[in-house]
Enzyme design. Structure first.
Site, short mmCIF file in Angstrom:
data_model
loop_
_atom_site.label_atom_id
_atom_site.label_comp_id
_atom_site.label_asym_id
_atom_site.label_seq_id
_atom_site.Cartn_x
_atom_site.Cartn_y
_atom_site.Cartn_z
N PHE A 144 6.60 17.77 50.78
CA PHE A 144 6.89 19.21 50.73
C PHE A 144 5.95 20.03 51.60
O PHE A 144 6.39 20.98 52.27
CB PHE A 144 6.80 19.69 49.27
N ARG A 145 4.65 19.67 51.61
CA ARG A 145 3.69 20.57 52.27
C ARG A 145 3.02 20.01 53.51
O ARG A 145 2.17 20.65 54.08
CB ARG A 145 2.64 21.01 51.22
N SER A 182 -0.60 16.73 46.92
CA SER A 182 -1.55 17.79 47.34
C SER A 182 -2.24 18.40 46.12
O SER A 182 -3.19 19.16 46.24
CB SER A 182 -0.79 18.89 48.09
N ALA A 209 4.82 13.29 46.25
CA ALA A 209 5.79 13.03 47.33
C ALA A 209 5.24 12.13 48.43
O ALA A 209 5.97 11.43 49.12
CB ALA A 209 6.27 14.35 47.91
N HIS A 250 8.49 16.00 36.83
CA HIS A 250 9.33 17.05 37.42
C HIS A 250 10.80 16.69 37.35
O HIS A 250 11.61 17.19 38.12
CB HIS A 250 8.89 17.32 38.87
N CYS A 270 31.25 22.97 35.10
CA CYS A 270 31.14 22.24 33.83
C CYS A 270 32.52 22.19 33.15
O CYS A 270 33.19 23.23 33.03
CB CYS A 270 30.15 22.97 32.93
N CYS A 285 24.90 20.67 32.90
CA CYS A 285 25.37 22.06 33.05
C CYS A 285 24.20 23.00 32.77
O CYS A 285 23.48 22.84 31.79
CB CYS A 285 26.49 22.33 32.04
N ASP A 304 12.83 10.80 42.74
CA ASP A 304 13.69 9.83 43.45
C ASP A 304 13.97 8.56 42.66
O ASP A 304 14.77 7.72 43.07
CB ASP A 304 13.07 9.49 44.82
N1 APR Z 1 0.26 8.30 51.99
C1 APR Z 1 -0.64 9.08 51.34
N2 APR Z 1 -0.53 10.44 51.29
C2 APR Z 1 0.51 10.99 51.91
C3 APR Z 1 1.49 10.22 52.62
C4 APR Z 1 1.32 8.83 52.65
N3 APR Z 1 2.17 8.03 53.30
N4 APR Z 1 2.41 11.09 53.14
C5 APR Z 1 2.02 12.33 52.77
N5 APR Z 1 0.89 12.27 52.04
C6 APR Z 1 0.16 13.36 51.38
C7 APR Z 1 0.17 14.66 52.13
O1 APR Z 1 -0.95 14.74 52.98
C8 APR Z 1 0.09 15.67 50.99
O2 APR Z 1 -1.27 16.01 50.69
O3 APR Z 1 0.84 13.60 50.17
C9 APR Z 1 0.69 14.95 49.79
C10 APR Z 1 2.05 15.48 49.39
O4 APR Z 1 1.85 16.79 48.90
P1 APR Z 1 3.12 17.73 48.65
O5 APR Z 1 3.99 17.68 49.85
O6 APR Z 1 2.58 19.05 48.18
O7 APR Z 1 3.91 17.00 47.48
P2 APR Z 1 3.55 17.01 45.94
O8 APR Z 1 2.07 17.12 45.74
O9 APR Z 1 4.23 15.86 45.33
O10 APR Z 1 4.25 18.38 45.44
C11 APR Z 1 4.23 18.63 44.07
O11 APR Z 1 5.63 20.55 44.45
O12 APR Z 1 7.43 21.61 45.40
C12 APR Z 1 6.99 20.94 44.29
O13 APR Z 1 8.48 19.85 42.87
C13 APR Z 1 7.79 19.69 44.08
O14 APR Z 1 7.05 17.74 42.86
C14 APR Z 1 6.75 18.60 43.95
C15 APR Z 1 5.47 19.37 43.70
ZN ZN Z 2 28.64 23.84 30.36
#
Ligand code: APR
Ligand code: ZN
Length: 232
Positions: A31-32, A183, A20, A115, A141, A123, A100
């Site tokens: 997310f985190r 993360s 993300a 993911h 559906c 459905c 996305d």
């Molecule tokens: N550049 C680099 N790193 C970034 C930036 C940026 N501009 N913005 C945020 N980050 C870092 C954050 O510091 C964090 O460590 O990206 C990381 C995002 O981590 P998460 O929010 O945990 O997202 P992700 O690792 O993709 O989550 C994995 O968890 O909830 C599920 O399905 C959801 O696919 C997701 C999965």
């Molecule tokens: Zn159906």
């Protein structure tokens, strides 16, 4: 940075794994982080099968909001650089946790959506496809009156078999894996980087103690990709 450029130049198979953090500079929350989704809402209430089956209104609000807000955002320069790298043969494949569709919009053709995607609907009962507008309009559906849902992987669900196996096989064979904006907290994707014999690079805003990496670059995905691209 120069180390990464040299590895990119000498690599015969490079895989990029994104999360993300790759899309926050497009405006999409992660997310985190402090401003992330899971600091505002408990994922168990919206991103689980239990939520879909027993609290559909909240589930639907969460995903329809994310689907509709996607229209406001576009891929940033970092996404387009990865698209150019695929065109130039610098990278083989992007494996992403993001739903996305921005890597494809930015020109990458070999994208494994580990993911799933928020851009298509099915459905939950009979798996028949449905349209985004049927989902956004809270329709059921038309084949079985089941609940409609995006094709994202909810917590506890299995990852798409082909995307997972293809990513795993490519990463095993890769001589360079670049992990950007994740993360690495979510299994099994968190295990992918250590599956490679090749060099492992971590580009992230928060550099966790991921000792398993050969190189860790603390910074923003778009900025780092632009810097590397300028000297590549
Ligand atoms: N550049 C680099 N790193 C970034 C930036 C940026 N501009 N913005 C945020 N980050 C870092 C954050 O510091 C964090 O460590 O990206 C990381 C995002 O981590 P998460 O929010 O945990 O997202 P992700 O690792 O993709 O989550 C994995 O968890 O909830 C599920 O399905 C959801 O696919 C997701 C999965
Ligand atoms: Zn159906």
């Amino acid at each position: 940075m120069l180390q990464l450029v040299n590895w990119l130049k000498s690599s015969t198979s490079t895989i990029v794994l994104t999360g993300a953090g790759m899309s926050t500079e497009s405006g999409i929350p992660d997310f985190r982080s402090q401003s992330g989704w899971w600091n505002k809402i408990d994922p168990r209430t919206v991103a689980t099968v239990e939520a879909l089956e027993n609290h559909y209104a909240l589930f639907h609000d969460f995903y329809s909001y994310r689907i509709q807000s996607l229209e406001k955002y576009t891929p940033h320069e970092g996404h387009y650089i990865l698209g150019q790298w695929e065109n130039k043969g610098v990278l083989d494949c992007v494996a992403t946790q993001n739903v996305d569709g921005f890597h494809q919009l930015a020109g990458n053709r070999k994208v494994n959506e580990l993911h799933g995607t928020i851009k298509t609907i099915r459905c939950h009962s009979c798996n028949q496809p449905a349209t985004l507008s049927e989902f956004l309009n809270k329709e059921v559906c038309k084949h079985c009156s089941g609940k409609l849902r995006p094709n994202v992987v909810l917590f506890g669900e299995t990852l798409p078999e082909h995307s997972w196996m293809d990513s795993l096989n490519r990463i095993r064979r890769a001589d360079l894996v670049i992990v950007i904006g994740t993360s690495l907290e979510i299994y099994p994707v968190s295990q992918l980087p250590v599956m490679t014999e090749g060099k492992k690079v971590y580009v992230n805003l928060d550099i966790h103690d991921h000792a398993r990496f050969d190189l860790m670059i603390k910074g923003k995905a778009k900025e780092i990709l632009k810097l590397v691209n300028n000297i590549l």
